[in-house]
Write an enzyme that holds these catalytic residues in place. Structure first.
Site, mmCIF file in Angstrom:
data_model
loop_
_atom_site.group_PDB
_atom_site.id
_atom_site.type_symbol
_atom_site.label_atom_id
_atom_site.label_comp_id
_atom_site.label_asym_id
_atom_site.label_seq_id
_atom_site.Cartn_x
_atom_site.Cartn_y
_atom_site.Cartn_z
ATOM 1 C CG ASP A 1 -4.695 5.653 0.825
ATOM 2 O OD1 ASP A 1 -5.202 4.562 1.133
ATOM 3 O OD2 ASP A 1 -5.258 6.477 0.079
ATOM 4 N NE ARG B 1 -7.771 -1.441 -0.395
ATOM 5 C CZ ARG B 1 -8.457 -0.362 0.002
ATOM 6 N NH1 ARG B 1 -7.838 0.751 0.328
ATOM 7 N NH2 ARG B 1 -9.761 -0.395 0.075
#
Ligand code: URA
Length: 430
Positions: free
Chosen positions: A161, A168
């Site tokens: 993540d 991202r």
């Protein structure tokens, strides 16, 4: 398997299999797939979306990229909560001691705040001596002893993540609902609880701007949790204005104490009672949600939740000796209404930015926080005000600036029309 084929498959809107998603996550975390290919896939996901099954596979692959906390040594059903982030969001600090005082086991790993939203760890660390760095053994022992512990997330929790989020962030793909869902759920599932309550905020100060997006995110997260045998409920709640009155670390801790004494702001109290009711129901302490609500209300007024709060703070080394001395600022600036009428907006984003800019939050990860500063609202949306009434007090250790006043001007609008007060919890998704 070739990464380019998977990018093309997603670009065409086709579904990726579990094996294909595992290939991407393993390859990326092991440095075998370059950023540019993962970036292209993220953009394809952003446009084409993912099915619930794909989001579940993605969550599972991310979850297994690092440590998974084993809470099996804690007796009973473990509960946890997560908020998608808001302004004045001190829910954990009320809800945690509240459910712990009712016998639920809350084992929570929390994060720090960045930008206009605050983090639970920062609020806890504003208390002198409070230690957020518990070892796994200390964390488990404390939950067994007093039903509650809140610690910082370790670096080994869901490394995939961390990598994906950073990518991202620089590729314009943060606002993809399945990517947000798998990012949140992988961290929650790695934290090991049996029951997960998700507080999905909507409004200008939140990630989700509309009820439709919040519903979609909630449904995916509930579906991911269910397919991994967890009890998950999502509460869609309003972030049209800050939660409660106080924004800023110690100011929020003080409001937490008021709430645990039964004198808290209505929105914060209602939200905590609602989530607490589900937690104690799922933890098999209450037979129904209604009974859970009744029990929660009782412990907010009989002093049991407050006692549990102080027990929790002192178990982790914190001390609040004198509440009067707790907030230490040079000056308090009173921001006043420029006209009479009803409060139409108190934009959470601008209040959060004002608090951050005076030192209550971090613009970058390395900024230090002034624990005492912040903004305390005097009014909420729907309140009637007269010209010259104080709308908010700004607690400062430096001079007030035009920039801060500008944020407050942007936050508040007053109208002649009566404004309806809306409930804090908009929808509950199971
Ligand atoms: N919070 C997270 O943890 N991940 C996201 O992607 C967005 C919000």
């Amino acid at each position: 398997m070739r990464m380019v084929d998977l990018i093309e498959k997603k670009r065409e809107g086709l579904e990726l299999s579990e094996k294909e998603i595992e290939f991407v996550i393993n390859g990326y975390t092991n440095n075998q797939i370059p950023d540019y290919q993962v970036s292209a896939l993220l953009m394809a996901i952003y446009f084409q979306g993912m099915t619930n099954e794909e989001a579940t596979y993605l969550t599972k692959s991310m979850l297994y990229s690092g440590d998974i906390i084993d809470l099996s040594e804690i007796a009973g059903i473990k509960v946890d909560k997560h908020s998608t982030g808001g302004v004045g969001d001190k829910t954990t600090l009320v809800l945690g001691p509240l459910v712990a005082s009712l016998g639920a086991k809350l084992a929570k790993l929390s994060g720090r705040g960045l930008g206009h939203t605050g983090g639970t760890l920062d609020k806890l660390e504003s208390i002198e001596g409070f230690n957020i760095s518990l070892s796994e053994e200390e964390f488990i022992k404390q939950v067994n002893d007093i039903n509650i512990a809140v610690a910082g997330q370790t670096k080994k929790l869901v490394p995939a993540d961390k990598l994906l989020y950073a990518l991202r962030d620089v590729t314009g793909t943060v606002p993809s609902i399945p990517l947000i869902a798998s990012s949140i759920m992988s961290k929650k599932l790695a934290s090991g609880a049996d029951v997960i309550c998700l507080d999905v905020k909507i409004g200008d100060g939140a990630f989700m701007k509309t009820i439709e997006d919040a519903r979609e995110l909630s449904k995916i997260m509930v579906s991911i949790g269910r397919s991994l045998d967890k009890k998950v409920t999502a509460f869609i709640t309003s972030m049209d204005q800050p939660l409660g009155f106080s924004v800023g670390n110690r100011l929020e801790v003080k409001e937490v104490i008021d709430t645990l004494k039964g004198n808290g702001p209505e929105d914060l109290e209602n939200l905590c009672i609602e989530i607490a009711a589900y937690m104690v129901y799922y933890a098999e302490i209450a037979d129904t949600i209604e009974e859970g609500k009744r029990m929660a209300k009782e412990n907010l007024t009989n002093g049991k939740a407050l006692d549990k709060f102080y027990e929790f703070i002192s178990a982790q080394g914190g001390k609040i000796t004198d509440l009067e001395d707790f907030i230490n600022v040079k000056s308090i600036y009173e921001y006043k209404a420029k006209e009479s009428g009803y409060i139409k907006t108190i934009k959470a984003l601008n209040i959060g930015l004002a608090s951050m800019k005076i030192g209550g939050g971090r613009e970058t990860k390395d900024d230090t926080i002034d624990p005492s500063v912040g903004v305390v609202l005097n009014k909420k949306i729907g309140d009637k005000v007269k010209k010259g009434d104080v709308l908010a007090k700004v607690y400062l250790n430096k001079d007030i600036s035009d920039e801060i006043i500008g944020e407050l001007n942007e936050a508040f609008t007053i109208t002649k029309d009566v404004q309806e007060k809306t409930p804090i919890v908009k929808e509950i998704i199971n």
